[in-house]
Scaffold this active site. Structure first.
Site, short mmCIF file in Angstrom:
data_model
loop_
_atom_site.label_atom_id
_atom_site.label_comp_id
_atom_site.label_asym_id
_atom_site.label_seq_id
_atom_site.Cartn_x
_atom_site.Cartn_y
_atom_site.Cartn_z
N SER A 100 36.08 38.26 41.64
CA SER A 100 37.31 38.86 41.12
C SER A 100 38.32 38.63 41.96
O SER A 100 39.38 38.79 41.64
CB SER A 100 36.71 40.41 40.84
N HIS A 148 39.14 43.45 44.13
CA HIS A 148 40.17 43.03 43.15
C HIS A 148 41.55 43.49 43.60
O HIS A 148 42.30 42.59 43.34
CB HIS A 148 39.99 44.02 42.01
#
Length: 399
Positions: free
Chosen positions: A273, A338
């Site tokens: 991610s 993230h």
């Protein structure tokens, strides 16, 4: 410009070698040929060439140039009212690298061009339509889209994003067979024993800050990451090249794991991610900053869908992080990777995407954001060396 365009793969250089002079231009980046070219076009070594010589070159070889590249050359000549053109801009043009001053000259000259847009061209083959589609998906300026359309040869292909995706899927399938689990693999008691994922007790093993991208929490985690990095990463790599896109991706991956080691010190990290969010956030930010110039279809709807998908995946990661662990006292993987990827995307990533075929070392923002990134990496390294012992954290046991 004629109704039918030549194949975009037929030209390997902005100039076609129809004579010895054109051959010299085509290999202008060669050290042996460059001095000869400079003497031919800039005999007084002033750093400029006259527009008369430039136009004579176009008259002799213009019929053999790709129509869109001929527009670029004419725009460069028309935009110079002083009767001269910077020789370095000419060199940059012949080597497919354009400086800021060259781009400004092209944009000014392009205002007087009356040729139809690339989107209005008809009679294109399937491969030509694909290349045109990618150009409109990623580039905000028509002159850049035409340049890319004529320059792209699919050699090399977008190998980085395809390769990294295949490797991620292969590792996931292998782990699924070994663990006999494909959904929420992270809840398996043997999952953390893998040598690839990042674990705070094993942070001295430096490869884990990068190899954790080959481990995913489950098929729901892998699926969304793979879809995003293929739909966004492959077109970006086709336009900007493997070197630049791989840099953004890897920088996002490293920033993600380091962000976890600083802000969520007791949690492990898995998934790609960080790299995916770096690419997607850079692309979305570039669209917003060039909203009027981006001509991709349904861009508002597609941006909304992309943001919803990213929010869903981020929400899943937050939920999993605070969900009771299946193997206490070690928590589930962190979601901070993230955010680290997003920060790389809206800084370094945006600078790269906004400077198509321009030298990054000429961009002030590039050096500013690169310096910030390097400072963060150095800070995180020292943090990992000293902070864990100074804070006397109770880390989960090693797997």
């Amino acid at each position: 410009m004629g109704d039918k365009l030549p194949e975009p793969h037929a030209s390997s250089s902005p100039a076609v070698a129809a004579s010895s002079e054109a051959e010299e231009i085509e290999v202008l980046d060669s050290e042996d040929v460059l001095p000869m070219a400079a003497e031919d076009f800039d005999p007084d070594n002033t750093g400029y060439i006259s527009t008369e010589k430039f136009r004579s070159l176009l008259q002799r070889h213009g019929s053999e140039l790709d129509p869109h590249k001929l527009e670029v050359l004419l725009a460069l000549a028309d935009s110079n009212s002083e009767g001269r053109i910077c020789y370095q801009d000419f060199v940059n043009l012949m080597s497919n690298k354009r400086s800021n001053s060259f781009r400004q000259a092209i944009l000014q000259g392009n205002r007087r061009l009356c040729s139809k847009a690339l989107l209005e061209e008809t009679g294109l083959s399937l491969s030509q339509r694909l290349i045109r589609h990618v150009a409109y998906e990623t580039l905000p300026r028509e002159i850049d889209r035409k340049w890319y359309y004529d320059s792209y040869t699919c050699c090399p292909p977008p190998w980085f994003m395809i390769t990294i995706t295949i490797v991620e899927v292969a590792f996931f399938l292998y782990n699924g067979v070994v663990l006999d689990r494909f959904v929420l693999q992270v809840t398996h008691p043997l999952y953390l024993k893998n040598a690839l994922l990042y674990h705070p007790q094993l942070r001295a093993q430096a490869w884990r800050y990068l190899t954790y991208i080959f481990m995913h929490a489950g098929i729901e985690h892998l699926g969304l990451n793979v879809v995003l990095q293929l739909l966004v990463g492959v077109p970006l790599e086709m336009v900007h090249g493997a070197a630049r896109i791989s840099f953004v991706y890897v920088a996002g991956v490293v920033a993600g794991s380091l962000a976890v080691s600083v802000a969520d010190m007791t949690a492990p990290v898995v998934g790609s991610s960080g790299g995916v969010y770096a690419l997607v956030s850079a692309h979305l930010a570039n669209i917003v900053m060039n909203w009027s110039g981006m001509k991709c279809q349904f861009k508002l709807l597609r941006m909304a869908v992309a943001l919803i998908c990213m929010s869903f995946e981020f929400g899943r990661a937050v939920w999993l992080r605070f969900h009771p662990s299946a193997y206490p006292p070690c928590p589930h993987p962190s979601f901070m990777a993230h955010l680290g990827g997003v920060m790389v995307g809206i800084t370094l990533g945006v600078v790269i995407l906004r400077n198509y075929e321009q030298r990054l070392q000429d961009q002030t923002l590039w050096w500013i954001f690169l310096s910030i990134y390097v400072i963060f990496v150095l800070f995180a390294i020292f943090w990992n060396i000293f902070a864990y012992s100074l804070l006397d954290l109770k880390l989960p046991p090693p797997p």
